[in-house]
Structure formats: structure tokens, C-alpha cells
Design an enzyme around this catalytic site. Structure first.
Site, PDB file in Angstrom:
ATOM      1  N   ASP A 281      27.904  53.723  46.329  1.00  0.00           N
ATOM      2  CA  ASP A 281      26.875  52.730  46.622  1.00  0.00           C
ATOM      3  C   ASP A 281      26.172  52.224  45.358  1.00  0.00           C
ATOM      4  O   ASP A 281      25.835  53.011  44.470  1.00  0.00           O
ATOM      5  CB  ASP A 281      25.843  53.425  47.527  1.00  0.00           C
ATOM      6  CG  ASP A 281      24.710  52.537  47.967  1.00  0.00           C
ATOM      7  OD1 ASP A 281      24.949  51.682  48.824  1.00  0.00           O
ATOM      8  OD2 ASP A 281      23.594  52.691  47.444  1.00  0.00           O
TER       9      ASP A 281
ATOM     10  N   GLU B 230      30.755  49.763  44.844  1.00  0.00           N
ATOM     11  CA  GLU B 230      30.013  48.572  45.267  1.00  0.00           C
ATOM     12  C   GLU B 230      29.159  48.053  44.121  1.00  0.00           C
ATOM     13  O   GLU B 230      28.234  48.736  43.664  1.00  0.00           O
ATOM     14  CB  GLU B 230      29.091  48.905  46.447  1.00  0.00           C
ATOM     15  CG  GLU B 230      28.385  47.669  46.970  1.00  0.00           C
ATOM     16  CD  GLU B 230      26.939  47.881  47.406  1.00  0.00           C
ATOM     17  OE1 GLU B 230      26.458  47.080  48.218  1.00  0.00           O
ATOM     18  OE2 GLU B 230      26.289  48.835  46.918  1.00  0.00           O
TER      19      GLU B 230
HETATM   20  C1  GLC Z   1      23.735  49.325  48.893  1.00  0.00           C
HETATM   21  C2  GLC Z   1      23.873  49.443  50.395  1.00  0.00           C
HETATM   22  C3  GLC Z   1      22.640  48.901  51.031  1.00  0.00           C
HETATM   23  C4  GLC Z   1      21.459  49.722  50.583  1.00  0.00           C
HETATM   24  C5  GLC Z   1      21.378  49.762  49.075  1.00  0.00           C
HETATM   25  C6  GLC Z   1      20.468  50.852  48.612  1.00  0.00           C
HETATM   26  O1  GLC Z   1      23.714  48.014  48.468  1.00  0.00           O
HETATM   27  O2  GLC Z   1      25.036  48.804  50.821  1.00  0.00           O
HETATM   28  O3  GLC Z   1      22.715  48.916  52.427  1.00  0.00           O
HETATM   29  O4  GLC Z   1      20.278  49.200  51.097  1.00  0.00           O
HETATM   30  O5  GLC Z   1      22.612  50.032  48.467  1.00  0.00           O
HETATM   31  O6  GLC Z   1      21.058  52.097  48.841  1.00  0.00           O
END
Ligand code: GLC
Length: 595
Positions: free
Chosen positions: A227, A292
Site C-alpha cells: 500500500d 501501489e
Molecule cells: C492506499 C489505499 C487507500 C488508503 C491509503 C492509506 O492508497 O488504497 O485506501 O486510504 O493507502 O492507507
């Protein structure tokens, strides 16, 4: 000079094949040429009637995913959490939140998934913990080594008033610094106040996080979606970030700053590499790392080099939007394919829990087109639960809004940032609560369109989004789609055309009409494909049924239509070939044609 002309001719025909996507050793990469399916656990299936989805609910529905044919399920966080950010604020990285069940439930889920030949991917959230995590509580008290587990800074005193150390802004609006009266310092939080950032300059913290990997690997998981990786490390000088002039956003909005000190720092990549080494030391099935990062192509490409198998490709979420034209698609697709290094594979994300649903972003007409493009292109497609049905956003009132990204933006702007609309419960059937929950209330409202837009209904319709997606998932296994060359082209500015080819075989071809009106073109000549092809799948708007023979030298596609096609054996140029076409037609639907 002549050489240059030839090269430019090849490029303009779109025949140039970047070697990178096709070469290299990827054996053991079970995710190659598959669809991966994201489950947002709160919204998938509620087994105990409390209105929130849970692990036993997911286990009870794994058949749906095996039936769809995806290779893996990625579960958004299931860990102990105060749920400030609905699970992305973790108070124990190695425990299951009671809302979702128990570790024993998780083990059962993994066992069932394995029996269905589904891999299980967990969300790994390394950038921050919850402010209720025991590490943070000890950090506040300066207990060693926890004192250094988070990013603490002294206040800046301006005219005797306490100010945050610098101008850094949270992704969820406002200063990214929160004062802690006990420690008498500010702590940094890229996301909500309840999500303090972890400090990767602490070796003890780095080791703790490795232990988290070890814990879940020992329970048999097949990989991790990492993440918010680009925010992992901050520049240690803590300088103000430069302002972007005239953005039109409020001063509290992070889009007003260039994040040169809080995002994409070099050390981040070293940490990713250390995780790669760790998970590679585990025997058995090759472990998948997905990362991500909403960032530039150059920074995305670096994740490949440092051990991410799938640095998410967000072109369908960021670069290509509803009004995009064929050339925009071609440019974005080519750019991503060209940045994939030798030995790695491309990926195509069509939706997730942080963005408006694909059927809402593009309008319902185009959602299936996007899945078709993701399916025919080389590499992995990553889809979000419910998108296989064409689920759409359910608009929320301010009162209904619970996502912190929406709440922090306030009543006049929440609808621009809230992610609630894309997170509503999965629509299984036309019964109470769309078959999601037996409870009286669900954590987010069910979209009232569930009576006709649901899995049970779509299973009965040959041209539903579900049926199309299922065929597209299967198409990924077609040898031509797995290993063929890739041509991405714009056909006389009218259509987007994608062809996959292997020597002496019929190509797999996708032709997409991205306009709202009917157009025709001699696609046969332009793409050098056989004149006659037959329909394999057709979307409703195409008004074509499987097996229909099409003359590609005069291909007429209705607005928003597309067709998958392979060459027909009757064509003199293609005797002995097998054929497929994909035609994406008006109103949500898509065609696959084959000989
Ligand atoms: C990422 C997740 C999102 C979350 C953020 C903080 O972007 O996909 O849903 O709010 O991280 O963890």
C-alpha cells in the site's frame, strides 16, 4: 533516409513490438496472463448479519471467483483496526479484526482457496500504523526502540506560537503534522491523523515489518499488495515543499504542492528490494509483490527494477478518461508497455476501492471496452470486485459519507474526494440487501439498482458484463494472447485497434469504437487482417451473435462498440488459421468473434 522512412512507416502502422514485454524469464510467475481480483472485505459478503462483510463470507463465495477463472484474490486489509480508514489504519499487523473473523477463519479461507486453485494475496500497509497501535503508544512515551518508530519533529515557533515543522500536507487535506501534547512534538501522517507514518530509518522498525511478512507467509499467502509505497520515506531535511501556482485547489489540498520531499524518495526502493529478498527466501509457490504508487512513469518503472512484479499501472484511472480518443489510448498503452523492463510483464488495473467505478468513470458504455483492452494486452489484468458486473457508484449524501477522504473535505467538496460511492456492497442477487447480508442495515447503503444489476441475473445473460468478463478471463489463456506480438494502432483516427499475432496463425484482434456514433472503416487493410471473421462474443449493443461472419474490409461499428475477432479460415490469406475478433459495441457491451 530510406531506412528512416521504413521505420516511421512501421511505427505509424503500430507494428513495432517492444521486445521487453515478451522476453525474459518469467517461469514460475503464475500471475502472468491472468486476471487478479481485488476483494474489499467489508463489502463482499457478510456471513453473520452485522451488515459488514467478513472472511467467512468471502470463503463462502470463493466459488464465484474460481468460476470466473481469476488466478488470485487480493484482500484489502483484514487486520485489527479502529477502522478510521476502514482497515488501512492497523493496530495489530498480525491479527485479524473481529469484524472480519479470526485467524482460524483466515486459515480456512486459504485452505478453501487453495483447493480451488486460487492464490491469496494480502494487503501490506507499511507506510503507517494506527495511532492505537502499541508501538505508537510506546513511541509517545519515548520507550526505546519505539521512540524512533515514527516521524517526530519539534514545533517551529513563530512569534511565540507553535507551528508545524513545515508545510507538508496530508493526502486527506490539511497539515500532515499533528501535535502530541504528551511527547511535546509533532508526528507526521501522510493520511489521517489516526495513521502516523512509520520511520524506515529505524532498523528495528524495518525488522518488525519483515516479521509481519514472515507471519503471513508462514500462513501460506502467495503475495502482497504493498500500500501507498511511494510515501514510505521522507527527506530527512524536512524542507518545505514547493507550491504549485494557480491550482484552483484550497491551500489545504495536497495537490497544491510538489511532493519532492514526501514521495518517491530513493531509499524507498532499497526497502522494497529488501522485502523482495525476504519473500524470495520462502520456498514453494513464487511470491507476488504488487506495489501501489500513483506516480510518474519513470518512478513506476523503478519498482520493477527493485523487485515489484506488478507496479500498478493506473493509466485507466488517471491518464485515460471518459473523453479520451483512440490516440490517447494508444499513447498511454504504448508508454506503459515501453517502460516494462526485459523479464517483467505489463499490468492493467481497471478499477479499485479508491476510485470511482469503471462503469461510472467512463459511463456504462465503455466499462466493458476497458476490460477488453486489459484482456487482450500482454500481462496481468487487475479488476475490482463488482466491476465484473458493471456495478456503478452509488452517490452519497453528506450525511451518509463516512470515508475520511470525503469527511475531511467538508460538506461542499466531499463528493469530489469521497470513496464511499465505489465501496457499496456486492450485488449477488435480487433478494434482500442484494444477497450481501441478512442484517437490517449494511455499513454502506446498497445500490438500489441491485434488483436488475446482480450476479444471479447476469449469469443468465450471454451478453452481460459478467459473461463478457468471464470470456475475457479465459481469453488470457489463449496462446496468441499469452505470447503473440502486440500491435496497438489507431485505425484512420476512427477506432482503436489491437492485434496479437503468432506466425502462421490467425491474429486475435480488438477493434474499439470510442465515439458515440456509428463508424466504418476498412480494418482489414489497415491492420493487415483477414477479410472475413466470425463473432465469438457480442455485446448487446453490437446486435451481433456469436458465430456471425463479418467483413472486416468494411467494418461498421456502432457508437461505443468494439469487437474481438480472429481470422476466418475461409479467407484466402489465412487458410488454416483460427480467428478471433473483439468488437466493443454500444451500451456497455462487447463482442468477441472467432473462427
Ligand atoms: C492506499 C489505499 C487507500 C488508503 C491509503 C492509506 O492508497 O488504497 O485506501 O486510504 O493507502 O492507507
Amino acid at each position: 533516409m530510406q531506412g528512416l522512412v521504413i521505420v516511421s512507416l512501421i511505427l505509424s502502422l503500430g507494428c513495432f513490438e517492444p521486445a521487453s514485454a515478451q522476453n525474459g524469464s518469467t517461469s514460475g510467475d503464475w500471475w502472468k496472463d491472468t486476471f487478479i481480483y481485488q476483494i474489499y472485505p467489508r463489502s463482499f459478503k457478510d456471513s453473520n448479519g452485522d451488515g459488514v462483510g467478513d472472511l467467512n463470507g468471502i470463503t463462502s463465495k470463493l466459488d464465484h471467483l474460481a468460476d470466473l477463472g481469476v488466478s488470485a484474490v487480493w484482500l484489502s486489509p483484514i487486520y485489527a483496526s479502529p477502522m478510521v480508514d476502514f482497515g488501512y489504519d492497523i493496530s495489530n499487523f498480525t491479527a485479524v479484526d473481529p469484524t472480519f473473523g479470526t485467524l482460524a477463519d483466515f486459515t480456512r479461507l486459504v485452505t478453501r482457496a487453495k483447493s480451488l486453485k486460487l492464490k491469496v494475496i494480502l494487503d501490506f500497509v507499511p507506510n503507517h500504523s494506527s495511532d492505537k497501535h502499541p508501538w505508537f503508544l510506546k513511541s509517545v512515551q519515548k520507550v526505546k526502540p519505539y521512540d524512533e518508530y515514527y516521524i517526530w519533529r519539534d514545533a517551529k515557533m513563530v512569534n511565540g506560537t507553535r507551528q508545524p515543522p513545515n508545510n507538508w500536507l496530508s493526502e486527506f487535506q490539511g497539515s500532515a503534522w499533528e501535535w502530541n501534547n504528551q511527547r511535546k512534538q509533532y508526528y507526521y501522517h501522510e493520511f489521517t491523523v489516526g495513521q502516523p507514518d512509520l520511520n524506515y530509518r529505524s532498523s528495528a522498525l524495518q525488522e518488525e515489518m519483515k516479521n509481519v511478512f514472515r507471519f503471513w507467509l508462514n500462513l501460506g499467502v502467495d503475495g502482497f499488495r504493498v500500500d501507498a509505497i511511494n510515501f514510505l520515506v521522507e527527506d530527512s531535511r524536512f524542507l518545505d515543499e514547493p507550491k504549485i501556482p494557480n491550482t484552483g485547489f484550497a491551500d489545504t489540498d495536497p495537490r497544491t504542492l510538489r511532493h519532492i520531499y514526501t514521495s518517491d524518495q530513493n531509499e524507498t526502493y532499497q526497502v522494497v528490494q529488501s522485502w523482495r529478498q525476504l519473500i524470495d527466501s520462502y520456498n514453494g509457490t513464487r511470491k507476488l509483490l504488487l506495489t501501489e504508487a500513483y506516480t510518474t512513469p519513470a518512478y513506476t518503472a523503478k519498482y520493477f527494477q527493485y523487485g515489484s512484479n506488478i507496479p500498478f499501472n493506473f493509466i485507466f484511472l488517471r491518464n485515460i478518461t471518459s473523453p479520451s480518443k483512440p490516440l490517447d489510448y494508444k499513447r498511454a498503452i504504448d508508454r506503459f508497455i515501453n517502460l516494462v523492463p526485459p523479464g517483467s510483464i505489463p499490468n492493467w488495473v481497471t478499477g479499485n476501492h479508491d476510485n470511482s467505478r469503471v462503469a461510472s468513470r467512463f459511463g456504462p458504455h465503455r466499462a466493458d471496452q476497458i476490460t477488453m483492452i486489459a484482456a487482450i494486452l500482454p500481462g496481468v489484468a487487475i479488476i475490482y470486485n463488482g466491476d465484473e458486473l458493471g456495478m456503478v457508484d452509488r452517490p452519497m449524501s453528506w450525511k451518509e459519507t463516512i470515508d475520511p477522504a470525503g469527511c475531511n473535505a467538508g460538506p461542499s467538496r466531499y463528493n469530489l474526494t469521497s470513496r464511499d460511492p465505489a465501496r457499496t456492497p456486492f450485488q449477488w442477487d435480487a433478494t434482500k440487501n442484494a444477497g450481501f447480508s441478512s442484517g437490517n442495515k449494511t455499513w454502506l447503503p446498497i445500490n438500489s439498482n441491485y434488483k436488475f444489476l446482480n450476479l444471479a441475473t447476469e449469469k443468465t445473460l450471454a451478453n452481460s458484463s459478467y459473461s463478457i468478463t468471464k470470456k475475457l478471463v479465459a481469453l488470457k489463456q489463449n496462446p496468441i494472447v499469452k505470447t503473440g506480438t502486440t500491435m496497438v494502432t489507431v485505425i484512420y483516427a476512427y477506432f482503436l485497434g489491437i492485434a496479437r499475432r503468432l506466425p502462421n496463425q490467425n491474429p486475435v484482434v480488438l477493434v474499439v469504437n470510442l465515439y458515440n456514433h456509428t463508424m466504418h472503416a476498412d480494418v482489414a487493410t489497415f491492420m493487415n487482417i483477414p477479410k472475413y471473421m466470425t463473432v465469438y462474443i457480442a455485446n448487446a449493443a453490437a446486435k451481433l451473435t456469436a458465430g456471425t461472419r463479418i467483413d472486416t474490409s468494411f467494418l461498421q461499428l456502432q457508437g461505443n462498440a468494439s469487437v474481438y475477432q480472429a481470422v476466418n479460415t475461409e479467407d484466402s490469406r489465412t487458410i488454416g488459421w483460427k480467428s478471433h475478433w473483439i468488437v466493443d459495441m454500444n451500451l456497455f457491451r462487447t463482442e468477441i468473434l472467432c473462427g
